[in-house]
Write a protein that holds these residues in place. Structure first.
Motif, PDB file in Angstrom:
ATOM      1  N   SER A   1      -6.774  -1.168  -9.274  1.00 21.43           N
ATOM      2  CA  SER A   1      -5.538  -1.078  -8.487  1.00 21.43           C
ATOM      3  C   SER A   1      -5.651   0.036  -7.459  1.00 21.43           C
ATOM      4  CB  SER A   1      -4.339  -0.812  -9.403  1.00 21.43           C
ATOM      5  OG  SER A   1      -3.156  -0.670  -8.651  1.00 21.43           O
ATOM      6  N   SER A   2      -6.150  -0.286  -6.291  1.00 15.90           N
ATOM      7  CA  SER A   2      -6.184   0.671  -5.194  1.00 15.90           C
ATOM      8  C   SER A   2      -6.590  -0.043  -3.919  1.00 15.90           C
ATOM      9  CB  SER A   2      -7.161   1.821  -5.481  1.00 15.90           C
ATOM     10  OG  SER A   2      -8.459   1.307  -5.686  1.00 15.90           O
TER      11      SER A   2
ATOM     12  N   CYS B   1       1.229   7.322  -4.393  1.00 17.80           N
ATOM     13  CA  CYS B   1       0.569   7.313  -3.091  1.00 17.80           C
ATOM     14  C   CYS B   1       0.420   8.721  -2.525  1.00 17.80           C
ATOM     15  CB  CYS B   1       1.315   6.418  -2.099  1.00 17.80           C
ATOM     16  SG  CYS B   1       3.091   6.606  -2.124  1.00 17.80           S
TER      17      CYS B   1
ATOM     18  N   ILE C   1      -4.471  12.659  -5.844  1.00 24.59           N
ATOM     19  CA  ILE C   1      -5.121  11.383  -6.176  1.00 24.59           C
ATOM     20  C   ILE C   1      -6.566  11.470  -5.701  1.00 24.59           C
ATOM     21  CG2 ILE C   1      -5.117   8.889  -5.826  1.00 24.59           C
ATOM     22  CD1 ILE C   1      -2.137   9.054  -5.235  1.00 24.59           C
TER      23      ILE C   1
ATOM     24  N   GLU D   1      -9.859   7.477  -6.787  1.00 24.83           N
ATOM     25  CA  GLU D   1      -9.265   6.207  -6.398  1.00 24.83           C
ATOM     26  C   GLU D   1     -10.146   5.001  -6.719  1.00 24.83           C
ATOM     27  OE1 GLU D   1     -10.856   8.139  -2.535  1.00 24.83           O
ATOM     28  OE2 GLU D   1      -9.766   8.748  -4.327  1.00 24.83           O
TER      29      GLU D   1
ATOM     30  N   LEU E   1      -9.199   3.675 -10.343  1.00 21.97           N
ATOM     31  CA  LEU E   1      -7.794   3.496 -10.693  1.00 21.97           C
ATOM     32  C   LEU E   1      -7.530   2.058 -11.110  1.00 21.97           C
ATOM     33  CD1 LEU E   1      -6.237   5.536  -7.754  1.00 21.97           C
ATOM     34  CD2 LEU E   1      -6.313   6.219 -10.152  1.00 21.97           C
TER      35      LEU E   1
ATOM     36  N   LYS F   1      -5.396   5.768  -0.655  1.00 24.84           N
ATOM     37  CA  LYS F   1      -5.202   6.616  -1.831  1.00 24.84           C
ATOM     38  C   LYS F   1      -3.832   6.302  -2.423  1.00 24.84           C
ATOM     39  CE  LYS F   1      -7.001  10.710  -1.997  1.00 24.84           C
ATOM     40  NZ  LYS F   1      -7.313  12.152  -1.799  1.00 24.84           N
ATOM     41  N   SER F   2      -3.690   5.053  -2.855  1.00 21.88           N
ATOM     42  CA  SER F   2      -2.444   4.614  -3.488  1.00 21.88           C
ATOM     43  C   SER F   2      -2.789   3.614  -4.575  1.00 21.88           C
ATOM     44  CB  SER F   2      -1.507   3.969  -2.460  1.00 21.88           C
ATOM     45  OG  SER F   2      -2.076   2.774  -1.956  1.00 21.88           O
ATOM     46  N   PHE F   3      -1.905   3.476  -5.556  1.00 21.60           N
ATOM     47  CA  PHE F   3      -2.137   2.494  -6.612  1.00 21.60           C
ATOM     48  C   PHE F   3      -0.831   2.185  -7.319  1.00 21.60           C
ATOM     49  CE2 PHE F   3      -2.513   6.559  -8.738  1.00 21.60           C
ATOM     50  CZ  PHE F   3      -2.004   6.359 -10.010  1.00 21.60           C
TER      51      PHE F   3
END
Length: 482
Positions: free
Chosen positions: A74-75, A99, A151, A154, A157, A301-303
């Motif tokens: 998940s990223s 995020c 984060i 990544e 993740l 850089k989000s998940f």
């Protein structure tokens, strides 16, 4: 006539064998002899001899099992999900978004940045999708937290990953209107309300705390001063962004327990959401001058954390108590279920067809159709239609978490990478004659089909449906070679 009697003996033996096997073939339509070229043409078949084309249809309900694949990577998708809802099938489903914050566009003067004073900080995100059992009367509530850590990992993740939360920095509550999501109008004049393609900008604006606004501008000032001063030592690193990342460790959007929807924000759509810092500086003439800087939630850089997952098992619904991954099981209901995000998938065992040639040695499959029938859109808490994939695997590989096997070029199969939902007859349907022939001939060892959504963004979507097991069928047409 003698050939017909011999064939009747063949097909009777074959049916009896399958009735004793896992397939338990139910012949719904008796075999038919096609002596007329025109009749065969109507079926779009090309028999190789004069024995004719015969067909049978089998419900696969006794060959269907669920399998829970657990969390997925998940990223990098740019789609962040947050919210929760509860339904009678899948129980409590929850999504939390994490995020990073990056600089979008900022102009500044190193000699005046120390005089910066806050005017305002605003975060408005655009809703691009919503799923759940919500209506316009339901109030959706979310809390915004800053992250306690950066984060960093990544690449590893998954949908079960979390990051520790820092203090609360904002909140939002709103009524969700489904007809405003994806609303498209022609002849748009007010471009501030619609994007370049004429789709409505459905924005939600967070109420940020004063302390966070103060902290944010302090972090910006410090990042400018430190970053620019050290720029020559930072090589190719974006110095301002690097130091901002150290000062502002990112955000998490956490839903209220009583929400009835999971919403999607597309943070790749930077032109249609706002994260803006407004401030003033004192210029060389000692006048206060308005300045602004824009920021983004960094899609790289989000998940999404989505539950159920292996750390937070199924809670309520049909799958209450399911904890084991990659262990096919049978539900005590007449339905089979699929949900992406949580990765509750299902399998179909096709291995019974490897006995076909024991009874009919010269059978040639001319056509085979696998169908999922009677899948009405309204049976889903999410958005049908979406495309499915049938992945080939084996029982042992599934137990090892291998849900898909790529066959080498010497193995013929015709499983498409995607098959679509037909809204007119509420059916998913796929042609698989080469695959079924390979199972019958023993040239394809992958006799388990694993059904999943066909999307590279499967970890950033919550789609589900259910269908009666008896409505999953194979109809196949075959001839007998001399």
């Amino acid at each position: 006539m003698n050939k017909t009697i011999i064939f009747l003996n063949h097909i009777t033996t074959y049916i009896m064998n399958l009735l004793d096997s896992r397939i338990r073939l139910l012949v719904l339509v008796a075999f038919t002899f096609f002596a007329c070229e025109e009749e065969v043409g109507e079926l779009n078949l090309n028999p190789e001899n004069n024995l004719g084309i015969f067909f049978a249809e089998s419900s696969l309900e006794n060959n269907i099992k669920q399998v829970w694949a657990g969390s997925a990577p998940s990223s990098f998708s740019g789609l962040i999900l947050t919210g929760s809802y509860n339904d009678s099938i899948f129980g409590i489903t929850k999504a939390r978004a994490y995020c990073d914050i990056s600089v979008g566009l900022a102009s500044f003067d190193l000699t005046t940045i120390s005089t910066a004073e806050l005017r305002d900080l605003e975060l408005s995100l655009r809703i691009t999708d919503a799923v759940g059992n919500f209506d316009s009367q339901d109030l959706q509530k979310f809390t915004l937290y800053k992250l306690a850590d950066v984060i960093e990992d990544e690449e590893n993740l998954t949908t079960s990953s979390t990051i520790a939360l820092g203090e609360k920095v904002g909140e939002i509550e709103f009524n969700l209107f489904a007809d405003s999501i994806g609303l498209e109008l022609e002849g748009i004049v007010d471009t501030s309300r619609y994007d370049a393609n004429g789709f409505y900008n459905y924005l939600t604006t967070f109420e940020l705390t004063d302390s966070y606004k103060d902290e944010f501008i302090d972090a910006f000032i410090n990042s400018v001063e430190t970053g620019v001063a050290d720029a020559n030592d930072m090589d190719d690193i974006d110095s301002l962004g690097y130091f901002l990342d150290q000062n502002l460790k990112g955000l998490a959007i956490i839903p209220d327990e009583n929400n009835t929807a999971i919403i999607t924000y597309n943070i790749n759509d930077v032109e249609n959401y706002s994260f803006q810092l407004d401030y003033t500086i004192e210029n060389n003439e000692s006048n206060r001058v308005d300045q602004e800087a824009s920021f983004i939630l960094n899609s790289l850089k989000s998940f999404n954390n989505i539950t159920p997952n292996e750390d937070e098992p199924w809670n309520d619904g049909v799958f209450q108590g399911v904890v084991n991954l990659n262990e096919p099981f049978v539900t005590n209901t007449e339905y089979v279920y699929l949900e992406t995000g949580t990765n509750m998938l299902f399998t179909i065992d096709i291995s019974g067809f490897n006995t076909l040639k024991d009874s009919i040695p010269n059978a040639i499959i001319q056509r085979a159709v696998l169908s999922l029938k009677n899948v009405p859109e309204e049976n889903s808490t999410t958005n049908l239609p979406f495309n499915l994939s049938a992945l080939m695997s084996t029982q042992s590989d599934i137990s090892d978490g291998i849900l898909s096997n790529l066959t080498d070029n010497s193995v013929l199969n015709d499983l498409p990478s995607s098959f679509e939902y037909n809204e007119d007859d509420e059916t998913y349907q796929v042609e698989i004659p080469l695959y079924l022939q390979g199972i019958a001939d023993g040239t394809i060892p992958y006799d388990q089909l694993v059904f999943d959504i066909n999307s590279t963004l499967r970890d950033a979507q919550l789609n589900n449906f259910f269908v009666q097991k008896k409505d999953i069928t194979i109809r196949f047409y075959y001839s007998i070679s001399n």
